[in-house]
Motif scaffolding. Sequence first.
Motif, PDB file in Angstrom:
ATOM      1  N   SER A   1       0.828  -1.215   0.000  1.00  0.00           N
ATOM      2  CA  SER A   1       0.000   0.000   0.000  1.00  0.00           C
ATOM      3  C   SER A   1       0.850   1.248   0.000  1.00  0.00           C
ATOM      4  O   SER A   1       0.439   2.299  -0.506  1.00  0.00           O
ATOM      5  N   ALA A   2       2.053   1.160   0.560  1.00  0.00           N
ATOM      6  CA  ALA A   2       2.933   2.324   0.592  1.00  0.00           C
ATOM      7  C   ALA A   2       3.651   2.534  -0.738  1.00  0.00           C
ATOM      8  O   ALA A   2       4.022   3.659  -1.087  1.00  0.00           O
ATOM      9  N   ASP A   3       3.828   1.436  -1.477  1.00  0.00           N
ATOM     10  CA  ASP A   3       4.637   1.512  -2.705  1.00  0.00           C
ATOM     11  C   ASP A   3       3.828   1.581  -3.990  1.00  0.00           C
ATOM     12  O   ASP A   3       4.367   1.905  -5.040  1.00  0.00           O
ATOM     13  N   ALA A   4       2.549   1.265  -3.927  1.00  0.00           N
ATOM     14  CA  ALA A   4       1.800   1.155  -5.185  1.00  0.00           C
ATOM     15  C   ALA A   4       0.391   1.692  -5.032  1.00  0.00           C
ATOM     16  O   ALA A   4      -0.138   1.822  -3.934  1.00  0.00           O
ATOM     17  N   ALA A   5      -0.199   1.982  -6.198  1.00  0.00           N
ATOM     18  CA  ALA A   5      -1.587   2.433  -6.223  1.00  0.00           C
ATOM     19  C   ALA A   5      -2.500   1.249  -5.946  1.00  0.00           C
ATOM     20  O   ALA A   5      -2.104   0.087  -6.116  1.00  0.00           O
ATOM     21  N   PRO A   6      -3.722   1.487  -5.471  1.00  0.00           N
ATOM     22  CA  PRO A   6      -4.666   0.391  -5.209  1.00  0.00           C
ATOM     23  C   PRO A   6      -4.864  -0.471  -6.451  1.00  0.00           C
ATOM     24  O   PRO A   6      -4.968   0.031  -7.576  1.00  0.00           O
ATOM     25  N   LYS A   7      -4.934  -1.776  -6.236  1.00  0.00           N
ATOM     26  CA  LYS A   7      -5.107  -2.706  -7.347  1.00  0.00           C
ATOM     27  C   LYS A   7      -6.590  -2.917  -7.624  1.00  0.00           C
ATOM     28  O   LYS A   7      -7.401  -2.902  -6.705  1.00  0.00           O
ATOM     29  N   PRO A   8      -6.945  -3.121  -8.890  1.00  0.00           N
ATOM     30  CA  PRO A   8      -8.356  -3.419  -9.195  1.00  0.00           C
ATOM     31  C   PRO A   8      -8.767  -4.748  -8.579  1.00  0.00           C
ATOM     32  O   PRO A   8      -7.926  -5.614  -8.320  1.00  0.00           O
ATOM     33  N   LYS A   9     -10.046  -4.903  -8.324  1.00  0.00           N
ATOM     34  CA  LYS A   9     -10.553  -6.137  -7.736  1.00  0.00           C
ATOM     35  C   LYS A   9     -10.301  -7.314  -8.665  1.00  0.00           C
ATOM     36  O   LYS A   9     -10.522  -7.232  -9.867  1.00  0.00           O
ATOM     37  N   ARG A  10      -9.838  -8.405  -8.093  1.00  0.00           N
ATOM     38  CA  ARG A  10      -9.576  -9.625  -8.860  1.00  0.00           C
ATOM     39  C   ARG A  10     -10.711 -10.610  -8.611  1.00  0.00           C
ATOM     40  O   ARG A  10     -11.008 -10.959  -7.458  1.00  0.00           O
ATOM     41  N   LEU A  11     -11.355 -11.030  -9.685  1.00  0.00           N
ATOM     42  CA  LEU A  11     -12.450 -11.993  -9.553  1.00  0.00           C
ATOM     43  C   LEU A  11     -11.886 -13.384  -9.277  1.00  0.00           C
ATOM     44  O   LEU A  11     -10.863 -13.778  -9.835  1.00  0.00           O
ATOM     45  N   ARG A  12     -12.575 -14.123  -8.440  1.00  0.00           N
ATOM     46  CA  ARG A  12     -12.171 -15.496  -8.156  1.00  0.00           C
ATOM     47  C   ARG A  12     -12.608 -16.403  -9.302  1.00  0.00           C
ATOM     48  O   ARG A  12     -13.532 -16.100 -10.048  1.00  0.00           O
ATOM     49  N   ASN A  13     -11.917 -17.548  -9.411  1.00  0.00           N
ATOM     50  CA  ASN A  13     -12.200 -18.474 -10.505  1.00  0.00           C
ATOM     51  C   ASN A  13     -13.666 -18.875 -10.551  1.00  0.00           C
ATOM     52  O   ASN A  13     -14.275 -18.943 -11.623  1.00  0.00           O
ATOM     53  N   TYR A  14     -14.249 -19.176  -9.378  1.00  0.00           N
ATOM     54  CA  TYR A  14     -15.632 -19.649  -9.388  1.00  0.00           C
ATOM     55  C   TYR A  14     -16.597 -18.552  -9.824  1.00  0.00           C
ATOM     56  O   TYR A  14     -17.654 -18.833 -10.397  1.00  0.00           O
ATOM     57  N   GLU A  15     -16.226 -17.290  -9.610  1.00  0.00           N
ATOM     58  CA  GLU A  15     -17.078 -16.184 -10.074  1.00  0.00           C
ATOM     59  C   GLU A  15     -17.035 -16.071 -11.597  1.00  0.00           C
ATOM     60  O   GLU A  15     -18.067 -15.858 -12.249  1.00  0.00           O
ATOM     61  N   VAL A  16     -15.851 -16.219 -12.163  1.00  0.00           N
ATOM     62  CA  VAL A  16     -15.719 -16.156 -13.629  1.00  0.00           C
ATOM     63  C   VAL A  16     -16.409 -17.354 -14.273  1.00  0.00           C
ATOM     64  O   VAL A  16     -17.114 -17.217 -15.282  1.00  0.00           O
ATOM     65  N   ALA A  17     -16.224 -18.536 -13.683  1.00  0.00           N
ATOM     66  CA  ALA A  17     -16.866 -19.742 -14.217  1.00  0.00           C
ATOM     67  C   ALA A  17     -18.376 -19.585 -14.234  1.00  0.00           C
ATOM     68  O   ALA A  17     -19.054 -19.968 -15.205  1.00  0.00           O
ATOM     69  N   GLY A  18     -18.937 -19.007 -13.176  1.00  0.00           N
ATOM     70  CA  GLY A  18     -20.383 -18.784 -13.125  1.00  0.00           C
ATOM     71  C   GLY A  18     -20.854 -17.825 -14.199  1.00  0.00           C
ATOM     72  O   GLY A  18     -21.898 -18.047 -14.830  1.00  0.00           O
TER      73      GLY A  18
END
Length: 400
Positions: free
Chosen positions: A199-216
């Motif tokens: 958090s000190a070194d980088a900008a906030p990361k976009p949300k990463r979807l979990r595999n089961y969410e993408v599969a659905g």
Amino acid sequence: MKPTLFLLLLTTIIACQQPTTQPEPTLDGVWESVGYGRIVKIENGGYLMAETTDISCIPLMDGDITEFGDALTLVNDTIQLVDGINRYYFTRIEDAPPVCKKDSPERTRAEGLAQDPEHNFEVLWETFNDHYAYFELRKIDWDSMYKTYRPKITAETTPVELYRVLNEMLEAFNDGHIGLDAPDEIEDAAFAEDETEESADAAPKPKRLRNYEVAGAVARTYIPQGKEFRNNNIRWGKLVGNIGYLQLNQMMGLADYGISDTLSFRDYWMKYFELGEETDDSTGDELDGINSVLDSIWKDVATTKALVIDVRFNGGGKDEVGMALLSRLNGETRTVFTKKGRLGDGFTPINAVALEGVENPYPNPVYLLISTESASATEIMALCTLSMDNVTRVGSNTEG
């Protein structure tokens, strides 16, 4: 000497000989694995297995030898243990190495260093140095890694600091089958420090979807009227143009343990693992589950022009589950690949792995969708298809 006298003497000698009996083979004793660095002591029906290096002997598991059932056999002085598609061999040795023997100087020293950070680093390094098979494939110079990371560990290194150094070193392998476990409080503290630094070194990361969410999302888009099984672990239906679609999201979680499909993803798996630990044959339970649902699936896709099998979101499980699915596409038993383990500068005996066939396999083209998220047992499945002319792989490399 007359022939009759000779025969009489020979008969007398044979008659005087006492019949010899071979001692019954016994499992009791100390056994060393062929590769893999395991030592097993068996005594009075109980066993204790440990993982060894020259400086360590770490207990792994113990219990009653009958737990293995027919999977364990003794021939001469070699034990064979069958675990799914794998075969492990143990040969009898006179005694355990000194570091494994109770009250030996070597054992006493190792036990005294159990909490020492420098000793723990050395044990991990020795374990990989003796047994890891993929240094070249992963482009890892293990001696150079030692020179880089060993100086970071001193007698004053805290458990959290040790965990972070070892984790950083192992992450360089980029190997999903390598993991580092520690007590929850150590892992939580290490992850908290990592997040603070990120958090000190980088900008906030976009949300990463979990595999089961993408599969659905994929299933809702392409087979909105499709069917599902075991908390969405398997989904199937028909695509436009009479193309069958089968989505298999884990090579496990298919056994019938009476768990409600209405539970959340997390609660389902927590309950599943809890019940799975109580069974005597988890692999058999999984095979019963996959074969039961495949009977239904095959009726639905029997008249399709082609079949898409989607394992892009499948992180693995039991090798046998994916192979059971492939058997439905295979008309005759065939060797699909061979395995061997590292043994010093050589390898263990080759283990040929066969894929069973069925009388009326699916007759039309099959397309296996894979991705970098396809891992472990899913990769065994993909590997098997290299020997199957009716299956085309589509996608990227698998995780490994």
